[in-house]
Enzyme design. Structure first.
Site, PDB file in Angstrom:
ATOM      1  N   GLU A 142      46.094 110.006  -8.335  1.00 16.76           N
ATOM      2  CA  GLU A 142      46.680 108.703  -8.061  1.00 16.76           C
ATOM      3  C   GLU A 142      48.183 108.768  -8.286  1.00 16.76           C
ATOM      4  OE1 GLU A 142      44.906 105.427 -10.110  1.00 16.76           O
ATOM      5  OE2 GLU A 142      42.856 105.949  -9.509  1.00 16.76           O
ATOM      6  N   GLU A 197      39.268 107.699 -15.285  1.00 23.83           N
ATOM      7  CA  GLU A 197      40.226 107.519 -16.380  1.00 23.83           C
ATOM      8  C   GLU A 197      39.508 107.283 -17.716  1.00 23.83           C
ATOM      9  OE1 GLU A 197      44.120 105.802 -14.019  1.00 23.83           O
ATOM     10  OE2 GLU A 197      42.683 104.340 -14.772  1.00 23.83           O
TER      11      GLU A 197
END
Length: 697
Positions: free
Chosen positions: A283, A208
């Site tokens: 995710e 991320e």
């Protein structure tokens, strides 16, 4: 009436329909490796992201994965969790890798062969091999930064010893350490890639990175070069939240997306940015984490089902984050910066249950069964699905009375000499000259630090200190001092702040003034500033201790690490009497006859501290909730005598109880209302059948 009963019974039977023709058909389907590792083909071809979908060894595959963090699950329970993932229908398991556990001291690596408290959890190679034994492929996410609501996002604390350190950037000393870490880690698993007969199909770069600021793209390019130089030929990818964009991904690297809500919008954004590749949700957040002072997070199973099916209908591949959350044992829970909470940060709880399909103790949930049904419908290709294995039993052992204790000074007296120092200024945990297993001092990473000054005075004297990082109490001659701060949540402790109080004289007698500071965890997300994370009283952050406005220049400093070997070595325990007061250590033993099972320790009558079971730190508790129970895996217990040791920082209790499950009505009303709902359905059905039977007679 009879028709309704038959219909209802038939519906209940279909819920149980893991038998019969459907099961027989599944039995003849191939396993994952029977289908994709064709014996006659050599060499094997790894995962490829083509325009028409993922191909593994040239065959179309929808990746259906679930996250299990090997470091959050006792190794004796790895196989149980993997088998339950495979029985759900998943073909892949995903895991992060925590750098801070694998290199706890600079240049000292631990891949399950060390003598650290968490060493038994760290045989990552064995975890990857076990996944293949259980017919699962592996998505490998080595960091170096992982977030994961994990301490410092997986980064080792000793990086902070460099005053100029800028993690997650092209700062050369950081790049040098990253390369050393990745070289050592990837050597453990390079031969376990699918293309070489193993299980690893994909490897992530960082994590991320679009959330970080400022973005340093050359850093990500460098990571890719390091990974490839270690003979990694698996699919390399990044994962990001679509609302942050994908600006942290190097050119040519496969993009995946993370989210919970609005699957259509997120997948369309990914498709727009990467139109010639298959969709992959790295995710899909099945629940959410909890933090102290917060509410217990619950995502309804019905909503989870809608979002999950939407992803599958998009023909996307997906990884459930989390499938099994596990536990933040020891001091490993991370901290999320937050500016609208009572304090500046959200400190993650010990439990990482995450409201996921498999509970912290490995129990099946409604989400598990919903996911199982959806995977059955949407899997590509159809594959054999193993039968469900039994849930692990749990036991509420009898209540245990605490019998012996050590007071605060007795604890300090048993701190090793190499963890005691005298400085002319405050020194942070990280900068203490200790822990040099790799040949270089790495400082103190976790636990508590004590700053002691001694002074005598004949008039009231002002004491000021701070800003503490993170949770502190002031102790004068062994007694916690109330600072009389009416603006504080509690005047006897301080969090991430500086504070002062007036000390009264004691007829000129020297007083011992201790500031006990707990490192509550380092940030696991944020920008450059959020990763300046020294703990205790860092001089670099303006830390000080003063009396009447004069900074103190002789400060005794004690590193209270609470390592397992030290806890087990403690001696001179005294029988509890009326002099007991916090901070203190308390201890008791209890007996288990027969094979131990999982259990939950109920610490609701205690205030704040940590618990050790047979010397192993099972984590923090805090009365502010939402969790007031700590999970104890069966492998930490033994037949016969077991020892519980509790360090209570504020208000000691007198006993501890055990529970079969983590929740009661007060702890998690959402969870209980769900159970209550199912109970009402069952009661209604029984009453209905009784009334019907009477009417027939």
């Amino acid at each position: 009436m009879m028709f309704l009963v038959i219909l209802l019974l038939g519906t209940l039977g279909s819920i149980d329909a893991g038998t019969g023709t459907e099961t027989d058909v599944r039995q003849v389907l191939p396993s994952v490796y029977e289908y994709f590792q064709t014996v006659n083909e050599s060499p094997l071809v790894g995962l490829v992201a083509d325009a028409d979908g993922f191909k593994l060894n040239g065959k179309l595959i929808r990746i259906v994965s679930g996250a299990i963090h090997y470091f959050r699950t006792h190794p004796n329970q790895w196989r149980d969790r993997l088998q339950k993932l495979r029985a759900m229908g998943a073909n892949t398991v995903e895991t992060y890798v925590p750098w801070n556990l694998h290199e706890p001291n600079q240049d000292y690596f631990d891949f399950g062969n060390g003598n650290e408290d968490m060493s038994a959890f760290l045989d990552v190679r064995r975890f990857v091999q076990m996944a293949q034994e259980e017919d699962l492929l592996v998505i490998f996410r080595p960091g170096p930064f992982i977030c994961a609501e994990w301490e410092f996002g997986g980064l080792p604390s000793w990086l902070q010893r460099d005053p100029n350190m800028n993690v997650r950037t092209s700062y050369q000393p950081y790049l040098d350490r990253v390369k050393i870490y990745l070289d050592n880690l990837l050597a453990q698993i390079v031969d376990l890639q699918f293309s070489r007969g193993g299980s690893i199909i994909a490897v992530q770069l960082e994590n991320e990175y679009a959330v970080f600021w400022p973005i340093d793209l050359p850093y990500m390019v460098y990571l890719k070069e390091v990974v490839e130089s270690n003979d990694i030929d698996s699919l390399i990818f990044t994962s990001d939240n679509s609302w942050n964009g994908f600006r942290g991904t190097p050119p040519g690297v496969f993009l995946t997306v993370n989210f919970q809500t609005e699957p259509e919008q997120n997948l369309e954004t990914l498709r727009e940015i990467q139109p010639d590749k298959p969709l992959m949700v790295m995710e899909f957040w099945t629940g959410w984490y909890d933090y102290w002072f917060g509410e217990h997070n619950l995502i309804p199973a019905e909503q989870f089902e809608i979002w999950y099916e939407t992803i599958l209908r998009y023909n996307a591949s997906v990884n459930l984050y989390m499938f099994h959350g596990g536990t933040n044992f020891g001091f490993m829970a991370g901290v999320t910066p937050n500016w609208d909470a009572p304090y500046d940060s959200k400190v993650v709880t010990t439990s990482y249950d995450y409201d996921s399909p498999l509970t912290e103790s490995g129990g099946y949930t409604e989400k598990y069964y919903k996911a199982r049904d959806l995977i059955e419908t949407y899997q590509i290709p159809p594959l054999h699905r193993p039968a469900l294995i039994a849930e692990s039993p749990t036991t509420a052992y009898p209540r245990v009375e605490l019998r012996t204790y050590l007071n605060f000074n007795e604890i300090i007296n048993q701190i090793p000499s190499d963890a005691k120092f005298i400085f002319n200024d405050v020194v942070s945990m990280e900068n203490l000259p200790m822990n040099n297993k790799g040949g270089t001092f790495s400082g103190q990473s976790y636990g508590y630090i004590i700053y002691r000054i001694k002074a005598s005075f004949s008039v009231p004297t002002s004491y000021w200190a701070g800003p503490v990082q993170n949770f502190a109490v002031l102790i004068v001659d062994g007694v916690i001092k109330d600072t009389q701060d009416t603006q504080a949540v509690r005047p006897d402790y301080w969090i991430d702040s500086q504070r002062g109080t007036v000390l009264e004289p004691k007829n000129g007698v020297e007083q011992t003034i201790d500031l006990l500071i707990e490192n509550s965890g380092r940030h696991n997300v944020g920008g450059e500033n959020e990763f300046k994370q020294q703990k205790g009283l860092p001089a670099d952050y303006g830390g000080y201790i003063s009396l009447n406005g004069v900074d103190q220049t002789r400060i005794e400093t004690f590193a209270l690490e609470f390592k397992s070997d030290w806890v087990k070595s403690l001696s001179n325990w005294k029988t509890i009497d009326s002099s007991l007061q916090a901070p203190c250590l308390m201890q008791a033993t209890f007996e288990i006859s027969g094979q131990p099972t999982d259990t939950y320790l109920d610490v609701s009558s205690w205030h704040k501290g940590i618990v050790f079971v047979n010397g192993f730190n099972i984590g923090r508790y805090f009365k502010v909730g939402p969790y007031r129970n700590l999970y104890i895996p069966a492998p930490l217990l033994k037949t016969g005598s077991n020892t519980i040791t509790i360090f209570e920082q504020l208000n000691p209790g007198s006993s501890v109880a055990f529970r079969e499950s983590p929740y009661d009505v007060e702890d998690a009303p959402g969870a209980v209302s769900s159970l209550h709902r199912h109970s009402l359905i069952y009661v209604f059905f029984v009453v209905f059948c009784i009334l019907f039977t009477r009417s027939v007679k």
